[in-house]
Design a protein around this motif. Structure first.
Motif: not given
Length: 431
Positions: A125-126, A71-72, A137-140
């Motif tokens: 995470p959700t 996920y990260r 877009e990716i959010i850590t």
């Protein structure tokens, strides 16, 4: 051997393009330089709590380390190819349980530049996956986010419902499948060509007989263990099988009466019972656990009300309580059956009942005894005689008393001006 070490040093993991170069861990020592994603099984509970992005998922506290790393790194769709990725020690720390958010500002791209609101929590995470499905877009996971942006994300991504429990189960299922496939491949590489045919036949017959004997002994031993298992061990084995090892083992069974245990112990056993009921109902009525529990609770309440209505003695006590006008008599009657029912049931049974009345009745039953007569406290009054009252009036009217006590004075405009003490004035007016 030296060629293998040099090759291992020059190797680059599959996550090197995300951050810095590959390297060793600064937190632990390991002979293994690279790990498969399926081998990343460290507990991430404490790490996610520290970053304030923990989520309670079913009967476990948080997601596994391998899924957290994916996920990260921006991989939110899990398949077989993701499980074949290799990661070095350094990147495992940077994307796993040793990750740290070095920035102290909100990491949401839609955060207003004029806003000075600081992050209030880490991104769960959700929420990260919902945002990725909506905007790509990716959010850590664990990145700081302010309260306004968090609410904005919840409102805008409400249509993307993520079942993190299913995500974890599918990831673990793929990991088990990958491990079993790998073990089967390793077993197929055994060399059997150089073994003579006659020797192989003899060895196979001896192996079969030995294996049959070992299987028989293991079966008999396992049957003996099953027969001699305690009820707690049987419960733990059954719940572990139903929950796939996620249900915590029951460490002790309740031996004391329910009324004699403390409130914390009651809460512990109620939590275990609630979780066990949820596990069982998930296999009986999948996806409809809450509906079935509410139906069972309403049916149980109806049965209890029916039993209460059939209890003649309880009805008689309630009628005697309602017929009384004296408060002390009501406490005396209520103390006879206040400890037999919960406060909620008593509030439903008796009209006009309050929690304070129940507490008073239970306190009387505990300190005295249930139904004990409550005597009114005796009050003694002492009346003053006429000479004593006369002496008191003379004392408070004396000039010496008025000089000492600072009540002040007041001028009355009669035929002439006269200075009266305020105390004398009040007594004069009242007289």
């Amino acid at each position: 051997m030296e060629d293998e070490e040099s090759e291992d040093k020059n190797r680059i993991c599959d996550f090197s393009s995300i951050s810095s170069k590959c390297g060793e861990s600064l937190h632990y020592e390991s002979e293994k330089g690279y790990f498969n994603i399926t081998e990343c099984v460290k507990d991430a509970t404490i790490h996610l709590r520290r970053t304030n992005c923990s989520e309670h998922v079913g009967y476990r506290s948080d997601i596994p380390e391998g899924l957290l790393i994916l996920y990260r790194s921006g991989i939110f769709t899990i398949d077989d190819s993701c499980l074949n990725l290799a990661i070095c020690q350094k990147h495992r720390d940077e994307l796993g349980i040793y990750w740290k958010d070095k920035r102290h500002t909100c990491q949401f791209s839609g955060h207003s530049k004029d806003s000075k609101e600081r992050p209030s929590r880490g991104t769960q995470p959700t929420t990260c996956k919902q945002h990725w499905l909506h905007t790509r877009e990716i959010i850590t996971v664990g990145a700081g986010i302010c309260k306004q942006c968090y609410l904005k994300l919840k409102e805008s991504h409400g249509e993307f419902k993520i079942n993190l429990q299913e995500e974890i189960e599918s990831f673990e299922r793929l990991c088990r499948l990958a491990e079993s496939t790998k073990s089967e491949k390793d077993s197929n590489y055994e060399k059997t060509e150089d073994v003579p045919k006659e020797f192989s036949q003899e060895s196979s017959t001896t192996k079969t007989t030995a294996s049959d004997f070992s299987d028989f002994s293991q079966e008999s031993h396992s049957d003996w263990e099953l027969e001699n298992e305690s009820t707690r061990e049987k419960f733990n084995r059954a719940m572990s099988l139903l929950s796939k090892g996620k249900f915590p083992a029951l460490k002790s069974q309740l031996q004391l009466p329910w009324e004699n245990i403390s409130r914390s112990t009651k809460s512990l056993y109620l939590t275990i019972a609630n979780d066990a009921i949820h596990v069982l109902l998930e296999h009986i009525v999948p996806g409809q656990v809450d509906k079935v529990i509410s139906e069972l609770a309403s049916k149980h309440t109806a049965n209890e009300d029916k039993l209460l209505n059939e209890d003649i003695l309880t009805k008689a006590l309630i009628k005697a309580y309602l017929d009384q006008d004296n408060r002390l008599n009501k406490v005396q009657i209520l103390s006879l059956f206040a400890h037999k029912f919960t406060k909620e049931k008593l509030l439903r049974l008796i009209p006009g009942m309050t929690v304070a009345k129940i507490d008073a009745a239970r306190r009387h039953a505990a300190l005295e005894s249930p139904g004990q007569i409550i005597n009114k406290p005796t009050i003694y009054r002492i009346r003053l005689s006429v000479p004593q009252i006369t002496h008191f009036i003379q004392f408070i009217s004396s000039p010496a008393y008025h000089q000492v006590v600072g009540y002040g004075s007041r001028k009355l405009h009669l035929v002439w001006k006269y200075k009266f003490p305020k105390l004398f004035e009040m007594s004069y007016l009242q007289g």
